[in-house]
Design a protein around this motif. Sequence first.
Motif, PDB file in Angstrom:
ATOM      1  N   SER A  44       0.825  -1.212   0.000  1.00  0.00           N
ATOM      2  CA  SER A  44       0.000   0.000   0.000  1.00  0.00           C
ATOM      3  C   SER A  44       0.857   1.259   0.000  1.00  0.00           C
ATOM      4  O   SER A  44       0.388   2.333  -0.369  1.00  0.00           O
ATOM      5  N   LEU A  45       2.133   1.145   0.386  1.00  0.00           N
ATOM      6  CA  LEU A  45       3.043   2.294   0.405  1.00  0.00           C
ATOM      7  C   LEU A  45       3.644   2.588  -0.970  1.00  0.00           C
ATOM      8  O   LEU A  45       4.261   3.631  -1.159  1.00  0.00           O
ATOM      9  N   GLY A  46       3.522   1.641  -1.910  1.00  0.00           N
ATOM     10  CA  GLY A  46       4.006   1.908  -3.265  1.00  0.00           C
ATOM     11  C   GLY A  46       5.105   1.003  -3.769  1.00  0.00           C
ATOM     12  O   GLY A  46       5.369   0.974  -4.968  1.00  0.00           O
ATOM     13  N   SER A  47       5.775   0.265  -2.890  1.00  0.00           N
ATOM     14  CA  SER A  47       6.833  -0.651  -3.328  1.00  0.00           C
ATOM     15  C   SER A  47       6.230  -2.000  -3.714  1.00  0.00           C
ATOM     16  O   SER A  47       5.067  -2.293  -3.419  1.00  0.00           O
ATOM     17  N   SER A  48       7.047  -2.833  -4.366  1.00  0.00           N
ATOM     18  CA  SER A  48       6.610  -4.165  -4.781  1.00  0.00           C
ATOM     19  C   SER A  48       7.682  -5.180  -4.400  1.00  0.00           C
ATOM     20  O   SER A  48       8.852  -4.823  -4.197  1.00  0.00           O
ATOM     21  N   ASN A  49       7.278  -6.470  -4.329  1.00  0.00           N
ATOM     22  CA  ASN A  49       8.262  -7.458  -3.891  1.00  0.00           C
ATOM     23  C   ASN A  49       7.920  -8.854  -4.370  1.00  0.00           C
ATOM     24  O   ASN A  49       6.819  -9.145  -4.823  1.00  0.00           O
ATOM     25  N   ASN A  50       8.928  -9.720  -4.276  1.00  0.00           N
ATOM     26  CA  ASN A  50       8.780 -11.171  -4.333  1.00  0.00           C
ATOM     27  C   ASN A  50       9.506 -11.727  -3.120  1.00  0.00           C
ATOM     28  O   ASN A  50      10.562 -11.213  -2.726  1.00  0.00           O
ATOM     29  N   LEU A  51       8.961 -12.793  -2.533  1.00  0.00           N
ATOM     30  CA  LEU A  51       9.535 -13.365  -1.321  1.00  0.00           C
ATOM     31  C   LEU A  51       9.961 -14.810  -1.538  1.00  0.00           C
ATOM     32  O   LEU A  51       9.375 -15.527  -2.345  1.00  0.00           O
ATOM     33  N   ALA A  52      10.969 -15.227  -0.780  1.00  0.00           N
ATOM     34  CA  ALA A  52      11.314 -16.638  -0.631  1.00  0.00           C
ATOM     35  C   ALA A  52      11.129 -16.956   0.849  1.00  0.00           C
ATOM     36  O   ALA A  52      11.869 -16.443   1.694  1.00  0.00           O
ATOM     37  N   ILE A  53      10.129 -17.770   1.165  1.00  0.00           N
ATOM     38  CA  ILE A  53       9.741 -18.039   2.550  1.00  0.00           C
ATOM     39  C   ILE A  53      10.457 -19.282   3.050  1.00  0.00           C
ATOM     40  O   ILE A  53      10.478 -20.327   2.377  1.00  0.00           O
ATOM     41  N   PHE A  54      10.989 -19.211   4.261  1.00  0.00           N
ATOM     42  CA  PHE A  54      11.683 -20.349   4.864  1.00  0.00           C
ATOM     43  C   PHE A  54      10.970 -20.751   6.159  1.00  0.00           C
ATOM     44  O   PHE A  54       9.770 -20.526   6.300  1.00  0.00           O
ATOM     45  N   GLY A  55      11.704 -21.366   7.066  1.00  0.00           N
ATOM     46  CA  GLY A  55      11.088 -21.850   8.299  1.00  0.00           C
ATOM     47  C   GLY A  55      10.795 -20.748   9.295  1.00  0.00           C
ATOM     48  O   GLY A  55       9.639 -20.472   9.643  1.00  0.00           O
ATOM     49  N   GLU A  56      11.851 -20.070   9.754  1.00  0.00           N
ATOM     50  CA  GLU A  56      11.690 -18.998  10.745  1.00  0.00           C
ATOM     51  C   GLU A  56      11.797 -17.618  10.123  1.00  0.00           C
ATOM     52  O   GLU A  56      11.366 -16.635  10.708  1.00  0.00           O
ATOM     53  N   ASN A  57      12.374 -17.506   8.930  1.00  0.00           N
ATOM     54  CA  ASN A  57      12.612 -16.193   8.333  1.00  0.00           C
ATOM     55  C   ASN A  57      12.402 -16.256   6.820  1.00  0.00           C
ATOM     56  O   ASN A  57      12.014 -17.296   6.282  1.00  0.00           O
ATOM     57  N   TYR A  58      12.647 -15.162   6.143  1.00  0.00           N
ATOM     58  CA  TYR A  58      12.458 -15.151   4.688  1.00  0.00           C
ATOM     59  C   TYR A  58      13.317 -14.089   4.033  1.00  0.00           C
ATOM     60  O   TYR A  58      13.914 -13.230   4.688  1.00  0.00           O
ATOM     61  N   LEU A  59      13.374 -14.167   2.703  1.00  0.00           N
ATOM     62  CA  LEU A  59      14.135 -13.256   1.863  1.00  0.00           C
ATOM     63  C   LEU A  59      13.151 -12.423   1.054  1.00  0.00           C
ATOM     64  O   LEU A  59      12.179 -12.953   0.516  1.00  0.00           O
ATOM     65  N   GLU A  60      13.416 -11.119   0.964  1.00  0.00           N
ATOM     66  CA  GLU A  60      12.549 -10.224   0.203  1.00  0.00           C
ATOM     67  C   GLU A  60      13.344  -9.529  -0.897  1.00  0.00           C
ATOM     68  O   GLU A  60      14.352  -8.869  -0.626  1.00  0.00           O
ATOM     69  N   LEU A  61      12.894  -9.686  -2.138  1.00  0.00           N
ATOM     70  CA  LEU A  61      13.388  -8.878  -3.247  1.00  0.00           C
ATOM     71  C   LEU A  61      12.467  -7.679  -3.352  1.00  0.00           C
ATOM     72  O   LEU A  61      11.277  -7.822  -3.657  1.00  0.00           O
ATOM     73  N   LEU A  62      12.982  -6.501  -3.081  1.00  0.00           N
ATOM     74  CA  LEU A  62      12.166  -5.295  -2.973  1.00  0.00           C
ATOM     75  C   LEU A  62      12.536  -4.303  -4.069  1.00  0.00           C
ATOM     76  O   LEU A  62      13.716  -4.008  -4.285  1.00  0.00           O
ATOM     77  N   GLY A  63      11.531  -3.780  -4.753  1.00  0.00           N
ATOM     78  CA  GLY A  63      11.784  -2.805  -5.802  1.00  0.00           C
ATOM     79  C   GLY A  63      10.528  -2.031  -6.136  1.00  0.00           C
ATOM     80  O   GLY A  63       9.588  -1.961  -5.341  1.00  0.00           O
ATOM     81  N   TYR A  64      10.516  -1.461  -7.330  1.00  0.00           N
ATOM     82  CA  TYR A  64       9.361  -0.664  -7.741  1.00  0.00           C
ATOM     83  C   TYR A  64       9.025  -0.961  -9.202  1.00  0.00           C
ATOM     84  O   TYR A  64       9.883  -1.355  -9.997  1.00  0.00           O
ATOM     85  N   LEU A  65       7.758  -0.756  -9.522  1.00  0.00           N
ATOM     86  CA  LEU A  65       7.297  -0.899 -10.894  1.00  0.00           C
ATOM     87  C   LEU A  65       7.473   0.426 -11.633  1.00  0.00           C
ATOM     88  O   LEU A  65       7.584   1.480 -11.004  1.00  0.00           O
ATOM     89  N   PRO A  66       7.499   0.408 -12.960  1.00  0.00           N
ATOM     90  CA  PRO A  66       7.611   1.661 -13.711  1.00  0.00           C
ATOM     91  C   PRO A  66       6.522   2.652 -13.300  1.00  0.00           C
ATOM     92  O   PRO A  66       5.352   2.300 -13.190  1.00  0.00           O
ATOM     93  N   GLY A  67       6.946   3.878 -13.032  1.00  0.00           N
ATOM     94  CA  GLY A  67       6.024   4.911 -12.609  1.00  0.00           C
ATOM     95  C   GLY A  67       5.889   5.046 -11.109  1.00  0.00           C
ATOM     96  O   GLY A  67       5.307   6.022 -10.622  1.00  0.00           O
ATOM     97  N   SER A  68       6.430   4.081 -10.347  1.00  0.00           N
ATOM     98  CA  SER A  68       6.311   4.129  -8.880  1.00  0.00           C
ATOM     99  C   SER A  68       7.622   4.478  -8.193  1.00  0.00           C
ATOM    100  O   SER A  68       7.714   4.404  -6.970  1.00  0.00           O
ATOM    101  N   GLU A  69       8.637   4.856  -8.964  1.00  0.00           N
ATOM    102  CA  GLU A  69       9.957   5.086  -8.376  1.00  0.00           C
ATOM    103  C   GLU A  69      10.000   6.278  -7.429  1.00  0.00           C
ATOM    104  O   GLU A  69      10.908   6.385  -6.596  1.00  0.00           O
ATOM    105  N   THR A  70       9.025   7.178  -7.529  1.00  0.00           N
ATOM    106  CA  THR A  70       9.025   8.329  -6.625  1.00  0.00           C
ATOM    107  C   THR A  70       8.306   8.042  -5.318  1.00  0.00           C
ATOM    108  O   THR A  70       8.374   8.842  -4.386  1.00  0.00           O
ATOM    109  N   ARG A  71       7.615   6.905  -5.247  1.00  0.00           N
ATOM    110  CA  ARG A  71       6.994   6.498  -3.998  1.00  0.00           C
ATOM    111  C   ARG A  71       8.023   5.731  -3.177  1.00  0.00           C
ATOM    112  O   ARG A  71       8.825   4.982  -3.715  1.00  0.00           O
TER     113      ARG A  71
END
Length: 284
Positions: A44-71
Amino acid sequence: MALTINAVKPVLDHAVINVMGKLDEAAAQYGRLGFKLTERGHHSLGSSNNLAIFGENYLELLGYLPGSETRRADLWTHPPGLTGLVFKSVDPDLVFAALKQRGVPAEEPMSFSRPVSLPGGTQDARFRVVRVGSEEVQNGRTFFCHHDTPELVYRPEWRVHPNGVTDIVEFVIASKAPSRTAALYERMFGVPLLSEVPGGVLFRAGTATIRVLEPSAVAKRYADAALVSENGSDRMVALVFKVPSLEAPRTVFERSGIGYRPYADGIVVSHTDAANVALGFTVP
């Protein structure tokens, strides 16, 4: 029994890799590395992501879509690569009060959400985060994440990966002054926290260990797979994952044509093949 500030302890929740406007490229790369990623999510804040979920923790690839770079523009001032060390929150209001009491600059709890598509329909995963003051961390962020809806993140069908990864077990920060850099975490969680190791210090964070090492110690331990800060500032540079055996990641890498080499505790992939993050794989 009511929670007290002593309940605010270091447990790694997730690691954030800043991929800027290259979400598709990074997701494809991590797919080749053997991670099963979730669908693209949109905060809802404007960023986008893909996650790799593990047992206790996870990895987040965080970025923005075209047009959302100023958010959320503050996020994209950090260099591409590992830029987020995120701890679990027992209660965001308590975390904020504990940090204030311990003299750590922090922002008040902030709420946001992202839709999650499930077989039964779309639901909103909701979060509250408490960020440590940006002036405290070079080239990245340290914050606490409270999951209001953990069942929409830590789902069993997302925890099985072709490379066999079951958890993040090391998060590595390169610093020319490890004790100075790590002092922040003693302020956050109290002493005694740190243990000395050759070339730096470490502390436990649930199933993970946070290592803060001199650049030369990083290079030696991780077989020159990690990037080097061009201006000598602190950088978050490497992650290590637990696997049942090294056969699965080796098979994935060889099939994908990804190079790897031995390192102190297993095998490691260069940052050039993993969005500026050295990735180690180990059998504890």
